[in-house]
Design a protein around this motif. Structure first.
Motif, PDB file in Angstrom:
ATOM      1  N   ILE A   1      33.247 -92.128  38.871  1.00 56.87           N
ATOM      2  CA  ILE A   1      32.716 -90.998  39.622  1.00 56.87           C
ATOM      3  C   ILE A   1      31.869 -91.482  40.792  1.00 56.87           C
ATOM      4  CG2 ILE A   1      31.228 -88.964  39.487  1.00 56.87           C
ATOM      5  CD1 ILE A   1      32.090 -88.805  36.484  1.00 56.87           C
ATOM      6  N   VAL A   2      30.980 -92.442  40.516  1.00 61.58           N
ATOM      7  CA  VAL A   2      30.123 -92.984  41.570  1.00 61.58           C
ATOM      8  C   VAL A   2      30.960 -93.623  42.672  1.00 61.58           C
ATOM      9  CG1 VAL A   2      28.378 -94.730  42.102  1.00 61.58           C
ATOM     10  CG2 VAL A   2      28.127 -93.310  40.071  1.00 61.58           C
TER      11      VAL A   2
ATOM     12  N   VAL B   1      32.540 -91.089  44.873  1.00 61.54           N
ATOM     13  CA  VAL B   1      31.560 -90.469  45.768  1.00 61.54           C
ATOM     14  C   VAL B   1      31.255 -91.383  46.948  1.00 61.54           C
ATOM     15  CG1 VAL B   1      29.186 -89.672  45.968  1.00 61.54           C
ATOM     16  CG2 VAL B   1      30.545 -89.035  43.972  1.00 61.54           C
TER      17      VAL B   1
ATOM     18  N   SER C   1      34.133 -91.886  49.319  1.00 58.25           N
ATOM     19  CA  SER C   1      34.279 -90.714  50.172  1.00 58.25           C
ATOM     20  C   SER C   1      33.240 -90.725  51.283  1.00 58.25           C
ATOM     21  CB  SER C   1      34.145 -89.441  49.333  1.00 58.25           C
ATOM     22  OG  SER C   1      34.192 -88.287  50.142  1.00 58.25           O
TER      23      SER C   1
ATOM     24  N   ILE D   1      30.954 -85.926  51.020  1.00 54.32           N
ATOM     25  CA  ILE D   1      31.362 -86.043  49.621  1.00 54.32           C
ATOM     26  C   ILE D   1      32.334 -84.920  49.286  1.00 54.32           C
ATOM     27  CG2 ILE D   1      30.569 -85.995  47.232  1.00 54.32           C
ATOM     28  CD1 ILE D   1      27.916 -87.088  48.160  1.00 54.32           C
ATOM     29  N   ASP D   2      33.486 -85.305  48.740  1.00 53.99           N
ATOM     30  CA  ASP D   2      34.469 -84.324  48.294  1.00 53.99           C
ATOM     31  C   ASP D   2      34.036 -83.788  46.930  1.00 53.99           C
ATOM     32  OD1 ASP D   2      36.618 -82.829  47.491  1.00 53.99           O
ATOM     33  OD2 ASP D   2      38.128 -84.284  48.141  1.00 53.99           O
ATOM     34  N   VAL D   3      33.362 -82.634  46.951  1.00 54.75           N
ATOM     35  CA  VAL D   3      32.790 -82.067  45.735  1.00 54.75           C
ATOM     36  C   VAL D   3      33.874 -81.754  44.702  1.00 54.75           C
ATOM     37  CG1 VAL D   3      31.437 -80.160  44.780  1.00 54.75           C
ATOM     38  CG2 VAL D   3      30.843 -81.120  47.010  1.00 54.75           C
TER      39      VAL D   3
ATOM     40  N   VAL E   1      34.945 -84.876  42.902  1.00 52.84           N
ATOM     41  CA  VAL E   1      33.919 -85.328  41.962  1.00 52.84           C
ATOM     42  C   VAL E   1      33.950 -84.480  40.692  1.00 52.84           C
ATOM     43  CG1 VAL E   1      31.438 -85.573  41.574  1.00 52.84           C
ATOM     44  CG2 VAL E   1      32.423 -86.250  43.767  1.00 52.84           C
TER      45      VAL E   1
END
Length: 461
Positions: free
Chosen positions: A224-225, A228, A231, A238-240, A243
């Motif tokens: 996940i990190v 983020v 991206s 950041i592509d929410v 994520v």
């Protein structure tokens, strides 16, 4: 532990033997692969035997042996990443002289041979995590689940925050590069730590189960990190949705595999009982492990997480003890390739202070190393509710960044977001934490009795 497959790093787009445009190069590619495997196995065995005689974990010997035969010393096992060419490889020089190859042919053969070894290394780490899953006790892992979650979250949050803020305030690094370097500090190499725990007979101890569980969660959080910060590096945004997808997907995959474990176990036993030919246990087990690994990779998580989950599930079957013995020879063939290539890729020339570009990085590297070690050591003191727990062992077990840290460095380098000193600093941090953790884990456990040995030697009821 590992985001290799999810980001496409070290993993080829197609099988090189089939993708080679010149069919006549096929036999030479095979020769290169065979020579590479000879070097890898010799290095692995000599390194592990020497480490064992010096009372160190054998995996440390395999890593050091990899460094010796790799880019840092003998240039026997090297890879195109980082600008290396066929001319830098001694094995390619031998093949060129034996076969009178043109420079273009050597370049093509070098790329294909390197891809084959990379694929074998990837298979090695998948088999390793499957084996570790089989050796882990799901009931014990569930028992330390809350502690593992706490350890993992602290082990990600503390080094990330300390690294990012420290780089921005002390070294005046720009925000995005600082965030990327801070993200590299969050990784934990489950492959290396689990191998050492297994060798020490502590994989089934409470400390070992907390470390393994936390490392698996670290792996998910690391994906996940990485998504983020990658991206951020590419778009500044950041592509929410991505994520959220990663969080939900990783959680559902792991929990779903465990909850459906009973069904998978019954299906596995039913299949095994109907098969009468050789391999009636090991082949269905590998099919299940590879399917789980494929699913993990296909949904943009990690193949090794799927393999680990498969091992956890099959650990509950009646055929587990037989499967444990059957998988060892396969692991003995493929896993050393993974550890030797991890060492071979580590370029220790970045430690040379006489190179001007390295000097600025060395100061930042010292800071990153301190944060990397301290940020994981504190995790041992977040464990609660378990008396007489070895907190130092838990903290040390979370330290090695290994191949996961190398992926962060590689992605950062490819994106162009990292300056040369910062890139060098991350590589130094990865190398030192990887090599320091195994012997210190041995020291942390001290004279603790091997749990695995006690279980295997105890009389049956």
């Amino acid at each position: 532990m590992n985001v290799l497959n999810s980001v496409g790093f070290f993993f080829p787009s197609s099988f090189p033997l089939l993708a080679t445009t010149e069919a006549e190069n096929g036999p030479v590619i095979l020769s290169g692969v065979l020579l590479s495997l000879v070097v890898i196995y010799l290095a692995s065995k000599l390194g592990s035997e020497l480490a064992k005689r010096l009372d160190f974990p054998p995996v440390l010997g395999e890593l050091v042996a990899g460094v010796i035969v790799g880019v840092s010393a003998l240039h026997l096992i090297i890879f195109p990443e980082g600008g290396l060419t066929a001319a830098d490889s001694l094995l390619m020089t031998v093949l060129q002289n034996l076969n009178a190859l043109t420079p273009e042919a050597v370049t093509s053969i070098f790329a294909s041979q390197s891809e084959v070894i990379s694929v074998l290394a990837e298979l090695g780490v998948i088999i390793l995590l499957f084996e570790i899953g089989l050796e882990s006790d799901l009931r014990q892992l569930k028992a330390v689940g809350i502690q593992a979650v706490v350890v993992a979250c602290v082990g990600v949050a503390v080094p990330f925050a300390a690294g990012t803020v420290g780089l921005m305030t002390i070294f005046h690094v720009a925000a995005i590069p600082a965030i990327f370097a801070g993200a590299a500090l969050t990784a934990t190499s489950i492959g290396i730590t689990s191998k050492v725990l297994s060798e020490l007979g502590q994989l089934k101890s409470k400390e070992g189960q907390i470390i393994v569980g936390a490392a698996v969660i670290d792996d998910v959080l690391g994906i996940i990190v990485l998504a983020v910060v990658a991206s951020l590096a590419k778009t500044g945004e950041i592509d929410v949705l991505n994520v959220v997808y990663l969080i939900v997907g990783a959680t559902a995959f792991l929990i779903g595999a465990i909850l459906l474990g009973g069904f998978f176990n019954k299906a596995f036993v039913a299949v095994v009982e109907k098969l009468e030919t050789r391999g009636n246990i090991i082949i269905p087990a590998f099919i299940f492990a590879f399917v789980m690994a494929f699913i993990g990779n296909a949904i943009h998580l990690e193949a090794i997480l799927g393999a680990f989950a498969a091992g956890l599930v099959l650990d509950e079957t009646d055929a587990r003890e037989q499967l444990d013995e059957l998988i060892k020879p396969v692991a003995d063939i493929l896993v050393p390739i993974f550890f030797v290539t991890v060492g071979a890729r580590a370029d220790l020339t970045v430690l040379n202070p006489t190179v001007p570009d390295n000097r600025a990085g060395l100061l930042i590297a010292i800071f990153l190393i301190v944060v990397a070690i301290a940020g994981k050591l504190v995790t041992g003191w977040t464990v609660f509710g378990i008396p007489a727990i070895n907190r130092a062992a838990i903290g040390v077990g979370m330290i090695p960044r290994g191949e996961v840290g190398l992926v962060f460095a590689g992605i950062g380098s490819a994106s162009g977001v990292l300056s040369k000193p910062l890139e060098v600093s991350i590589i130094i941090m990865v190398i030192l934490t990887t090599f320091l953790a195994p012997p210190f884990l041995r020291i942390a456990f001290g004279n603790s009795e091997p749990i695995a040995e006690l279980e295997t030697t105890s009389p049956e009821a």
